[in-house]
Design a protein around this motif. Sequence first.
Motif, PDB file in Angstrom:
ATOM      1  N   LEU A   1       0.828  -1.206   0.000  1.00 57.68           N
ATOM      2  CA  LEU A   1       0.000   0.000   0.000  1.00 57.68           C
ATOM      3  C   LEU A   1       0.865   1.259   0.000  1.00 57.68           C
ATOM      4  O   LEU A   1       0.599   2.226  -0.726  1.00 57.68           O
ATOM      5  CB  LEU A   1      -0.919   0.015   1.223  1.00 57.68           C
ATOM      6  N   ILE A   2       1.897   1.236   0.813  1.00 57.62           N
ATOM      7  CA  ILE A   2       2.762   2.407   0.966  1.00 57.62           C
ATOM      8  C   ILE A   2       3.532   2.694  -0.320  1.00 57.62           C
ATOM      9  O   ILE A   2       3.516   3.819  -0.836  1.00 57.62           O
ATOM     10  CB  ILE A   2       3.738   2.187   2.142  1.00 57.62           C
ATOM     11  N   THR A   3       4.207   1.694  -0.834  1.00 59.77           N
ATOM     12  CA  THR A   3       5.117   1.933  -1.962  1.00 59.77           C
ATOM     13  C   THR A   3       4.362   2.242  -3.242  1.00 59.77           C
ATOM     14  O   THR A   3       4.810   3.078  -4.039  1.00 59.77           O
ATOM     15  CB  THR A   3       6.036   0.723  -2.172  1.00 59.77           C
ATOM     16  N   ARG A   4       3.221   1.595  -3.462  1.00 58.52           N
ATOM     17  CA  ARG A   4       2.456   1.899  -4.682  1.00 58.52           C
ATOM     18  C   ARG A   4       1.957   3.339  -4.664  1.00 58.52           C
ATOM     19  O   ARG A   4       2.027   4.049  -5.674  1.00 58.52           O
ATOM     20  CB  ARG A   4       1.285   0.914  -4.832  1.00 58.52           C
TER      21      ARG A   4
ATOM     22  N   MET B   1      -2.445  14.573   2.342  1.00 60.38           N
ATOM     23  CA  MET B   1      -3.335  14.854   3.460  1.00 60.38           C
ATOM     24  C   MET B   1      -3.886  13.548   4.019  1.00 60.38           C
ATOM     25  O   MET B   1      -4.237  12.635   3.263  1.00 60.38           O
ATOM     26  CB  MET B   1      -4.478  15.771   3.027  1.00 60.38           C
ATOM     27  N   THR B   2      -3.948  13.458   5.333  1.00 58.53           N
ATOM     28  CA  THR B   2      -4.577  12.312   5.986  1.00 58.53           C
ATOM     29  C   THR B   2      -5.630  12.823   6.947  1.00 58.53           C
ATOM     30  O   THR B   2      -5.389  13.746   7.725  1.00 58.53           O
ATOM     31  CB  THR B   2      -3.555  11.454   6.752  1.00 58.53           C
ATOM     32  N   SER B   3      -6.797  12.244   6.862  1.00 61.29           N
ATOM     33  CA  SER B   3      -7.914  12.632   7.727  1.00 61.29           C
ATOM     34  C   SER B   3      -8.985  11.562   7.616  1.00 61.29           C
ATOM     35  O   SER B   3      -9.042  10.819   6.619  1.00 61.29           O
ATOM     36  CB  SER B   3      -8.481  13.993   7.302  1.00 61.29           C
ATOM     37  N   LEU B   4      -9.829  11.471   8.615  1.00 56.45           N
ATOM     38  CA  LEU B   4     -10.922  10.513   8.561  1.00 56.45           C
ATOM     39  C   LEU B   4     -11.980  10.930   7.543  1.00 56.45           C
ATOM     40  O   LEU B   4     -12.767  10.104   7.089  1.00 56.45           O
ATOM     41  CB  LEU B   4     -11.558  10.357   9.944  1.00 56.45           C
ATOM     42  N   ARG B   5     -11.998  12.210   7.191  1.00 58.64           N
ATOM     43  CA  ARG B   5     -12.980  12.711   6.224  1.00 58.64           C
ATOM     44  C   ARG B   5     -12.269  13.450   5.106  1.00 58.64           C
ATOM     45  O   ARG B   5     -11.120  13.855   5.243  1.00 58.64           O
ATOM     46  CB  ARG B   5     -14.005  13.605   6.923  1.00 58.64           C
TER      47      ARG B   5
ATOM     48  N   PRO C   1      -5.093   9.463   0.559  1.00 60.59           N
ATOM     49  CA  PRO C   1      -5.278   8.040   0.238  1.00 60.59           C
ATOM     50  C   PRO C   1      -6.651   7.498   0.607  1.00 60.59           C
ATOM     51  O   PRO C   1      -7.229   6.712  -0.144  1.00 60.59           O
ATOM     52  CB  PRO C   1      -4.166   7.341   1.050  1.00 60.59           C
ATOM     53  N   SER C   2      -7.179   7.857   1.786  1.00 62.98           N
ATOM     54  CA  SER C   2      -8.460   7.281   2.213  1.00 62.98           C
ATOM     55  C   SER C   2      -9.203   8.277   3.084  1.00 62.98           C
ATOM     56  O   SER C   2      -8.627   9.256   3.565  1.00 62.98           O
ATOM     57  CB  SER C   2      -8.242   5.981   3.000  1.00 62.98           C
ATOM     58  N   HIS C   3     -10.483   8.018   3.265  1.00 61.80           N
ATOM     59  CA  HIS C   3     -11.307   8.800   4.198  1.00 61.80           C
ATOM     60  C   HIS C   3     -12.336   7.840   4.779  1.00 61.80           C
ATOM     61  O   HIS C   3     -13.414   7.640   4.252  1.00 61.80           O
ATOM     62  CB  HIS C   3     -11.953  10.001   3.510  1.00 61.80           C
TER      63      HIS C   3
ATOM     64  N   HIS D   1      -9.038  -1.263   8.290  1.00 62.55           N
ATOM     65  CA  HIS D   1      -8.939   0.139   8.726  1.00 62.55           C
ATOM     66  C   HIS D   1      -7.561   0.416   9.315  1.00 62.55           C
ATOM     67  O   HIS D   1      -6.914   1.420   8.979  1.00 62.55           O
ATOM     68  CB  HIS D   1     -10.027   0.416   9.763  1.00 62.55           C
ATOM     69  N   ASP D   2      -7.085  -0.481  10.179  1.00 63.30           N
ATOM     70  CA  ASP D   2      -5.773  -0.290  10.791  1.00 63.30           C
ATOM     71  C   ASP D   2      -4.653  -0.378   9.758  1.00 63.30           C
ATOM     72  O   ASP D   2      -3.647   0.318   9.867  1.00 63.30           O
ATOM     73  CB  ASP D   2      -5.548  -1.321  11.891  1.00 63.30           C
ATOM     74  N   GLY D   3      -4.822  -1.260   8.767  1.00 61.05           N
ATOM     75  CA  GLY D   3      -3.807  -1.372   7.720  1.00 61.05           C
ATOM     76  C   GLY D   3      -3.658  -0.073   6.945  1.00 61.05           C
ATOM     77  O   GLY D   3      -2.542   0.378   6.653  1.00 61.05           O
ATOM     78  N   ARG D   4      -4.783   0.545   6.603  1.00 59.01           N
ATOM     79  CA  ARG D   4      -4.713   1.826   5.889  1.00 59.01           C
ATOM     80  C   ARG D   4      -4.163   2.934   6.792  1.00 59.01           C
ATOM     81  O   ARG D   4      -3.416   3.803   6.342  1.00 59.01           O
ATOM     82  CB  ARG D   4      -6.097   2.194   5.348  1.00 59.01           C
ATOM     83  N   ALA D   5      -4.534   2.894   8.069  1.00 54.09           N
ATOM     84  CA  ALA D   5      -4.008   3.895   9.000  1.00 54.09           C
ATOM     85  C   ALA D   5      -2.489   3.776   9.126  1.00 54.09           C
ATOM     86  O   ALA D   5      -1.769   4.784   9.116  1.00 54.09           O
ATOM     87  CB  ALA D   5      -4.667   3.733  10.376  1.00 54.09           C
ATOM     88  N   TRP D   6      -1.984   2.559   9.237  1.00 53.98           N
ATOM     89  CA  TRP D   6      -0.544   2.327   9.344  1.00 53.98           C
ATOM     90  C   TRP D   6       0.162   2.777   8.063  1.00 53.98           C
ATOM     91  O   TRP D   6       1.216   3.422   8.102  1.00 53.98           O
ATOM     92  CB  TRP D   6      -0.305   0.856   9.630  1.00 53.98           C
ATOM     93  N   ALA D   7      -0.438   2.502   6.905  1.00 55.97           N
ATOM     94  CA  ALA D   7       0.148   2.936   5.636  1.00 55.97           C
ATOM     95  C   ALA D   7       0.206   4.457   5.569  1.00 55.97           C
ATOM     96  O   ALA D   7       1.203   5.042   5.106  1.00 55.97           O
ATOM     97  CB  ALA D   7      -0.649   2.373   4.462  1.00 55.97           C
ATOM     98  N   GLU D   8      -0.839   5.132   6.048  1.00 54.26           N
ATOM     99  CA  GLU D   8      -0.857   6.591   5.967  1.00 54.26           C
ATOM    100  C   GLU D   8       0.099   7.231   6.965  1.00 54.26           C
ATOM    101  O   GLU D   8       0.714   8.264   6.683  1.00 54.26           O
ATOM    102  CB  GLU D   8      -2.286   7.098   6.148  1.00 54.26           C
TER     103      GLU D   8
END
Length: 614
Positions: A391-394, A462-466, A493-495, A506-513
Amino acid sequence: MQQRKPKACAAEGAAPEIPVSQGGAMACDGWPEVEGARLEHCPLPRKKRLALDRKRWNTVVNLVLVAFVMAVPPVVVVYGGGGVAPAVWIAAAKARLRRAHSASHHTPVSIINLTICSAADSGDVSFPYARSPPDRLLGGLLPDGLDERSCRSRYESSMYRRNPGRRPSPHLIAKLRKHEELQRRCGPNTNAYNLAIEQLRTGRSVGSPDCKYVVSISYRGLGNRILAAASAFLYAALTDRVLLVDPGNEMDELFCEPFPGTTWLLPRDSPLPSYTNFSIDTAESYGNMLRNKVLRADAPATPAAELPAFAYLHLDHDYGHEDKMFFCDDDQRLLSNVQWLVMRTDLYTVPGLFLLTAFQEELDALFPERDAVFHHLVRYLFHPTNHVWGLITRYYRAYLARADLRLGIQVRNFDPRHAQSPHVLQQITSCVWREKLLPELLATEELAAPAPGARPSTAVLMTSLRSWYYERIKGMYWDRATATGEDVSVHQPSHEGQQQFGKSSHDGRAWAEMYLLSLCDVLVTSGWSTFGYVAQGLGCARPWVLHKQPENITSAPDPPCFRDVSMEPCFHAPHVYDCKMKRGMDTGEVLPHVRHCQDVSWGLKLVDPKFYKA
């Protein structure tokens, strides 16, 4: 018939005359541009001709090499360790060469002159690229020889960082290698571990056990869990205990094993009775055992047979006065005789360990740079699993790699009413414009005068829940030109909408961000946020921090943000007690390197005293 004498050659040491074919021209450095020009009209000794040929050949090779790097698309480069270097290295070299060429026009640029600037901690926003292979072992912090295929991030991560980070002290490196041996000797599936489990089942401790343990409960959001496990590990290393991490919340799906030849995950058949349900009311908590006189730290040494088999350390945000005695030297002497400790915390408790007299000498030797403790701990312990690393490298290669500057902005709204607040949006833009982190926008439709040569670019992550703030800032830089002519792209990347505890995707995306933020050159984070703390520690960056908004915000804070004095996380709920005098005390005034946080005024954080201003 008299033969015509040949023309005299140039004097020895002078540049030979080189005839050029008709229609040819001399290059600016004196070499013919037309192929086939010969030196036979002025024969030179063989050694001089060979030297001249070598000089011409080296020049041609340099020109071809530069042309190759500038012309070809990014490629994959295999380095000596067997891993794969990302294509961004070639793209970075091309961008660097273009900028250098546009600045000088006539000065040839050699690839070997590319340099690295670890400026994320100094405030410099000019970031050339690395000229040497990345430091795969992070200055000796990481052990060599682990299987690279099972955890690619461990040895590939340094190739994605412009800032190489701080170097660990020799004492820390030696301590880590010693602790790894302890983990192998006493970890799960060893005779020593099986013996300790049998002792745990008896309900009583044992005198002078060969192996002692601290179990870290995986609790709350991902940022809290990382801070908690890092705190538990440092405590384990200081007290010669094996660290075991509760495997709940998919810890094995997020993080690679940090210790060679063993596991840090507590086996699921552990006889600890329902440890994940321990709370402030648990009878076996250290605070309750003190309160109920089961244990006494001020009494003579308690015989091993009278000690419990384990003690629960409740170091959560709601812990009470007796629980906080954990940060007293007498209590540490008592706890050192208990074989099993179970720790629950959602805090970064490391600043409290620095206040313990028993640990100070060792901590000073381990971390001569006191503001880099978490930086070393998080880089040593937490490596994304292959799925998360993908997720991170792509995402990095697609959106961030080719930018001249990468700016990370982390927005955390603790109040749902701030999810779409124009005042918070103004706070963000005021911060990045006032601090010159992003170019301001033109008020009219006129375009800024383009700078000569290549146009610089900035990628904003930018990283945010929304997505509301991301959409507004992206729209600003799409609708209007920048005053500098700089190109700005904005990405999120995600919201996810809301925090989802214990959900692996959810945790996987949070860790990637978190990790992607740490790869940025400059960071803007939200005060109080453990998510931001992890990113700044990984990235070795002192961030600009957005002030936490009041509940009834009516205007943007002024100033909107501040530059943090340290990249260390804040200990949000420290003890405020003088263990010797047995009275209250401001623990932020005891040591020059343990001071109050700027985002949480009553909290504690580790600082470099020369940067700290009260």
